[in-house]
Design a protein around this motif. Structure first.
Motif, PDB file in Angstrom:
ATOM      1  N   ARG A   1      23.104  -2.246  22.782  1.00  0.00           N
ATOM      2  CA  ARG A   1      23.638  -2.432  21.445  1.00  0.00           C
ATOM      3  C   ARG A   1      22.913  -1.568  20.500  1.00  0.00           C
ATOM      4  O   ARG A   1      21.803  -1.141  20.916  1.00  0.00           O
ATOM      5  CB  ARG A   1      23.388  -4.161  21.055  1.00  0.00           C
ATOM      6  CG  ARG A   1      21.873  -4.281  21.127  1.00  0.00           C
ATOM      7  CD  ARG A   1      21.547  -5.722  21.328  1.00  0.00           C
ATOM      8  NE  ARG A   1      20.255  -6.129  20.872  1.00  0.00           N
ATOM      9  CZ  ARG A   1      19.030  -6.394  21.757  1.00  0.00           C
ATOM     10  NH1 ARG A   1      19.450  -6.125  22.696  1.00  0.00           N
ATOM     11  NH2 ARG A   1      18.020  -6.578  21.178  1.00  0.00           N
ATOM     12  N   ARG A   2      23.426  -1.477  19.320  1.00  0.00           N
ATOM     13  CA  ARG A   2      23.179  -0.613  18.279  1.00  0.00           C
ATOM     14  C   ARG A   2      22.061  -1.462  17.327  1.00  0.00           C
ATOM     15  O   ARG A   2      22.438  -2.408  17.067  1.00  0.00           O
ATOM     16  CB  ARG A   2      24.276   0.150  17.427  1.00  0.00           C
ATOM     17  CG  ARG A   2      25.052   1.019  18.078  1.00  0.00           C
ATOM     18  CD  ARG A   2      26.236   1.521  17.282  1.00  0.00           C
ATOM     19  NE  ARG A   2      26.901   2.187  18.137  1.00  0.00           N
ATOM     20  CZ  ARG A   2      27.121   3.399  18.451  1.00  0.00           C
ATOM     21  NH1 ARG A   2      26.422   4.293  17.667  1.00  0.00           N
ATOM     22  NH2 ARG A   2      28.221   3.855  19.155  1.00  0.00           N
ATOM     23  N   VAL A   3      20.936  -0.577  17.130  1.00  0.00           N
ATOM     24  CA  VAL A   3      19.965  -1.218  16.279  1.00  0.00           C
ATOM     25  C   VAL A   3      19.566  -0.283  15.290  1.00  0.00           C
ATOM     26  O   VAL A   3      19.809   1.064  15.373  1.00  0.00           O
ATOM     27  CB  VAL A   3      18.590  -1.691  16.875  1.00  0.00           C
ATOM     28  CG1 VAL A   3      19.091  -2.807  18.191  1.00  0.00           C
ATOM     29  CG2 VAL A   3      18.017  -0.631  17.941  1.00  0.00           C
ATOM     30  N   TRP A   4      18.751  -0.709  14.494  1.00  0.00           N
ATOM     31  CA  TRP A   4      17.956   0.032  13.342  1.00  0.00           C
ATOM     32  C   TRP A   4      16.439   0.012  13.707  1.00  0.00           C
ATOM     33  O   TRP A   4      16.127  -1.331  14.010  1.00  0.00           O
ATOM     34  CB  TRP A   4      18.038  -0.419  11.990  1.00  0.00           C
ATOM     35  CG  TRP A   4      19.452  -0.108  11.246  1.00  0.00           C
ATOM     36  CD1 TRP A   4      19.865   1.241  11.000  1.00  0.00           C
ATOM     37  CD2 TRP A   4      20.321  -1.255  10.755  1.00  0.00           C
ATOM     38  NE1 TRP A   4      21.021   0.825  10.421  1.00  0.00           N
ATOM     39  CE2 TRP A   4      21.377  -0.415  10.281  1.00  0.00           C
ATOM     40  CE3 TRP A   4      20.220  -2.627  10.660  1.00  0.00           C
ATOM     41  CZ2 TRP A   4      22.366  -1.212   9.667  1.00  0.00           C
ATOM     42  CZ3 TRP A   4      21.273  -2.882  10.137  1.00  0.00           C
ATOM     43  CH2 TRP A   4      22.241  -2.375   9.523  1.00  0.00           C
ATOM     44  N   VAL A   5      15.801   1.156  13.716  1.00  0.00           N
ATOM     45  CA  VAL A   5      14.447   1.012  14.010  1.00  0.00           C
ATOM     46  C   VAL A   5      13.488   1.614  12.837  1.00  0.00           C
ATOM     47  O   VAL A   5      13.833   2.840  12.270  1.00  0.00           O
ATOM     48  CB  VAL A   5      14.112   1.853  15.248  1.00  0.00           C
ATOM     49  CG1 VAL A   5      12.586   1.958  15.594  1.00  0.00           C
ATOM     50  CG2 VAL A   5      14.782   1.131  16.498  1.00  0.00           C
ATOM     51  N   ILE A   6      12.640   0.680  12.370  1.00  0.00           N
ATOM     52  CA  ILE A   6      11.959   1.356  11.187  1.00  0.00           C
ATOM     53  C   ILE A   6      10.327   1.473  11.977  1.00  0.00           C
ATOM     54  O   ILE A   6       9.805   0.360  12.358  1.00  0.00           O
ATOM     55  CB  ILE A   6      11.786   0.371   9.980  1.00  0.00           C
ATOM     56  CG1 ILE A   6      13.066   0.030   9.489  1.00  0.00           C
ATOM     57  CG2 ILE A   6      10.919   0.759   9.203  1.00  0.00           C
ATOM     58  CD1 ILE A   6      13.563  -0.898   8.450  1.00  0.00           C
ATOM     59  N   VAL A   7       9.631   2.570  11.723  1.00  0.00           N
ATOM     60  CA  VAL A   7       8.616   2.963  12.053  1.00  0.00           C
ATOM     61  C   VAL A   7       7.662   3.012  10.956  1.00  0.00           C
ATOM     62  O   VAL A   7       7.632   4.038  10.152  1.00  0.00           O
ATOM     63  CB  VAL A   7       8.415   4.211  12.871  1.00  0.00           C
ATOM     64  CG1 VAL A   7       7.087   4.337  13.530  1.00  0.00           C
ATOM     65  CG2 VAL A   7       9.393   4.136  14.110  1.00  0.00           C
ATOM     66  N   TYR A   8       6.445   2.254  10.577  1.00  0.00           N
ATOM     67  CA  TYR A   8       5.822   2.368   9.556  1.00  0.00           C
ATOM     68  C   TYR A   8       4.350   3.129   9.971  1.00  0.00           C
ATOM     69  O   TYR A   8       3.823   2.656  11.362  1.00  0.00           O
ATOM     70  CB  TYR A   8       5.101   0.825   9.148  1.00  0.00           C
ATOM     71  CG  TYR A   8       6.258   0.089   8.482  1.00  0.00           C
ATOM     72  CD1 TYR A   8       6.408   0.014   7.289  1.00  0.00           C
ATOM     73  CD2 TYR A   8       7.183  -0.855   9.428  1.00  0.00           C
ATOM     74  CE1 TYR A   8       7.248  -0.580   6.498  1.00  0.00           C
ATOM     75  CE2 TYR A   8       8.137  -1.506   8.794  1.00  0.00           C
ATOM     76  CZ  TYR A   8       8.252  -1.222   7.402  1.00  0.00           C
ATOM     77  OH  TYR A   8       9.347  -2.143   6.768  1.00  0.00           O
ATOM     78  N   PHE A   9       3.850   3.737   9.534  1.00  0.00           N
ATOM     79  CA  PHE A   9       2.971   4.783   9.712  1.00  0.00           C
ATOM     80  C   PHE A   9       1.480   4.347   8.672  1.00  0.00           C
ATOM     81  O   PHE A   9       1.473   4.107   7.517  1.00  0.00           O
ATOM     82  CB  PHE A   9       3.066   6.458   9.501  1.00  0.00           C
ATOM     83  CG  PHE A   9       4.108   6.563  10.643  1.00  0.00           C
ATOM     84  CD1 PHE A   9       3.718   7.402  11.764  1.00  0.00           C
ATOM     85  CD2 PHE A   9       5.546   6.969  10.044  1.00  0.00           C
ATOM     86  CE1 PHE A   9       4.732   7.678  12.466  1.00  0.00           C
ATOM     87  CE2 PHE A   9       6.394   7.312  11.038  1.00  0.00           C
ATOM     88  CZ  PHE A   9       6.069   7.727  12.250  1.00  0.00           C
ATOM     89  N   SER A  10       0.445   4.493   9.344  1.00  0.00           N
ATOM     90  CA  SER A  10      -1.036   4.406   8.551  1.00  0.00           C
ATOM     91  C   SER A  10      -0.851   5.497   7.652  1.00  0.00           C
ATOM     92  O   SER A  10      -0.518   6.750   7.882  1.00  0.00           O
ATOM     93  CB  SER A  10      -2.101   4.507   9.669  1.00  0.00           C
ATOM     94  OG  SER A  10      -3.309   4.526   9.037  1.00  0.00           O
ATOM     95  N   GLN A  11      -1.512   5.183   6.446  1.00  0.00           N
ATOM     96  CA  GLN A  11      -1.801   6.109   5.586  1.00  0.00           C
ATOM     97  C   GLN A  11      -3.030   6.960   5.654  1.00  0.00           C
ATOM     98  O   GLN A  11      -3.343   7.729   4.615  1.00  0.00           O
ATOM     99  CB  GLN A  11      -1.743   5.398   4.064  1.00  0.00           C
ATOM    100  CG  GLN A  11      -0.263   4.636   3.820  1.00  0.00           C
ATOM    101  CD  GLN A  11       0.714   5.579   3.893  1.00  0.00           C
ATOM    102  OE1 GLN A  11       0.957   6.758   3.251  1.00  0.00           O
ATOM    103  NE2 GLN A  11       1.912   5.485   4.823  1.00  0.00           N
TER     104      GLN A  11
END
Length: 111
Positions: free
Chosen positions: A83-93
Protein backbone atom coordinates in the motif's frame (compact mmCIF):
# COMPACT_ATOMS: atom_id res chain seq x y z
CA UNK A 1 -15.18 35.35 -22.39
CA UNK A 2 -11.47 35.18 -23.17
CA UNK A 3 -10.63 34.84 -19.48
CA UNK A 4 -13.06 31.91 -19.20
CA UNK A 5 -11.40 30.13 -22.15
CA UNK A 6 -7.94 30.59 -20.64
CA UNK A 7 -9.05 29.21 -17.27
CA UNK A 8 -10.86 26.31 -18.93
CA UNK A 9 -7.81 25.39 -21.01
CA UNK A 10 -5.55 25.52 -17.94
CA UNK A 11 -7.89 23.22 -16.02
CA UNK A 12 -8.05 20.79 -18.92
CA UNK A 13 -4.25 20.69 -19.19
CA UNK A 14 -3.37 20.60 -15.49
CA UNK A 15 -5.99 18.16 -14.19
CA UNK A 16 -4.70 15.13 -16.15
CA UNK A 17 -1.10 16.02 -15.27
CA UNK A 18 -1.92 16.02 -11.56
CA UNK A 19 -3.72 12.70 -11.85
CA UNK A 20 -0.76 11.11 -13.65
CA UNK A 21 1.59 12.23 -10.88
CA UNK A 22 -0.56 10.40 -8.31
CA UNK A 23 -0.63 7.20 -10.37
CA UNK A 24 3.12 6.98 -10.90
CA UNK A 25 5.06 4.47 -8.81
CA UNK A 26 7.50 5.77 -6.23
CA UNK A 27 10.82 6.92 -7.70
CA UNK A 28 12.85 4.08 -6.21
CA UNK A 29 10.18 1.44 -6.85
CA UNK A 30 11.34 -0.29 -3.68
CA UNK A 31 8.86 -1.88 -1.31
CA UNK A 32 9.56 -1.24 2.36
CA UNK A 33 8.35 -3.05 5.44
CA UNK A 34 7.12 -1.08 8.43
CA UNK A 35 10.05 -2.43 10.44
CA UNK A 36 12.53 -1.09 7.86
CA UNK A 37 10.90 2.34 7.93
CA UNK A 38 10.94 2.39 11.74
CA UNK A 39 14.69 1.58 11.75
CA UNK A 40 15.33 4.98 10.17
CA UNK A 41 15.05 6.38 13.69
CA UNK A 42 18.51 7.38 14.90
CA UNK A 43 19.95 7.80 11.40
CA UNK A 44 21.44 11.08 10.19
CA UNK A 45 19.91 13.18 7.40
CA UNK A 46 22.48 11.86 4.93
CA UNK A 47 21.72 8.23 5.85
CA UNK A 48 17.98 8.83 5.44
CA UNK A 49 18.57 10.54 2.09
CA UNK A 50 20.73 7.60 0.93
CA UNK A 51 17.92 5.15 1.74
CA UNK A 52 14.74 7.05 0.81
CA UNK A 53 16.10 9.65 -1.61
CA UNK A 54 15.31 13.34 -1.55
CA UNK A 55 12.15 14.33 0.33
CA UNK A 56 9.30 15.16 -2.04
CA UNK A 57 6.37 16.25 0.05
CA UNK A 58 4.68 19.49 1.01
CA UNK A 59 5.84 19.58 4.62
CA UNK A 60 9.49 19.50 3.58
CA UNK A 61 9.18 23.02 2.19
CA UNK A 62 7.54 24.49 5.28
CA UNK A 63 9.54 23.02 8.15
CA UNK A 64 13.26 22.73 8.67
CA UNK A 65 13.09 19.86 11.16
CA UNK A 66 11.12 17.30 9.14
CA UNK A 67 11.18 15.59 5.78
CA UNK A 68 8.05 14.35 4.05
CA UNK A 69 7.96 11.44 1.60
CA UNK A 70 4.63 11.27 -0.19
CA UNK A 71 4.75 8.04 -2.15
CA UNK A 72 6.36 5.12 -0.31
CA UNK A 73 5.27 1.53 -1.00
CA UNK A 74 4.79 -0.35 2.26
CA UNK A 75 4.82 -4.14 1.94
CA UNK A 76 2.27 -5.95 4.09
CA UNK A 77 4.61 -8.95 4.42
CA UNK A 78 2.28 -11.38 2.69
CA UNK A 79 -0.99 -9.86 3.91
CA UNK A 80 -2.11 -8.47 0.57
CA UNK A 81 -0.62 -6.11 -1.97
CA UNK A 82 1.68 -3.27 -0.89
CA UNK A 83 0.00 0.00 0.00
CA UNK A 84 1.06 3.60 -0.57
CA UNK A 85 1.88 5.63 2.51
CA UNK A 86 3.30 9.00 3.48
CA UNK A 87 6.34 8.96 5.71
CA UNK A 88 7.34 11.95 7.80
CA UNK A 89 10.79 11.91 9.38
CA UNK A 90 11.39 14.39 12.21
CA UNK A 91 14.99 15.35 12.93
CA UNK A 92 16.65 16.56 16.11
CA UNK A 93 17.63 20.21 16.02
CA UNK A 94 20.88 19.52 17.89
CA UNK A 95 24.13 17.71 17.18
CA UNK A 96 24.16 15.43 14.13
CA UNK A 97 20.45 16.09 13.51
CA UNK A 98 19.41 12.45 13.72
CA UNK A 99 15.91 11.19 12.97
CA UNK A 100 13.95 11.16 16.22
CA UNK A 101 10.37 10.34 15.16
CA UNK A 102 9.11 8.36 12.16
CA UNK A 103 5.42 8.71 11.24
CA UNK A 104 3.64 6.52 8.70
CA UNK A 105 0.31 7.77 7.34
CA UNK A 106 -2.06 5.88 5.07
CA UNK A 107 -3.11 7.31 1.71
CA UNK A 108 -6.84 7.93 1.73
CA UNK A 109 -8.81 6.72 -1.29
CA UNK A 110 -9.72 9.57 -3.64
CA UNK A 111 -6.82 11.84 -2.64
Amino acid sequence: MMRFLIILSLVLVLAPACRKADEQPPPSGRKWTEREIRTLQGKTREEVKDLLGRPDGFYTRSAEGRWHYSNILLDNEGAGPPRRVWVIVYFSQFGERRATIIEIHEHIEGE
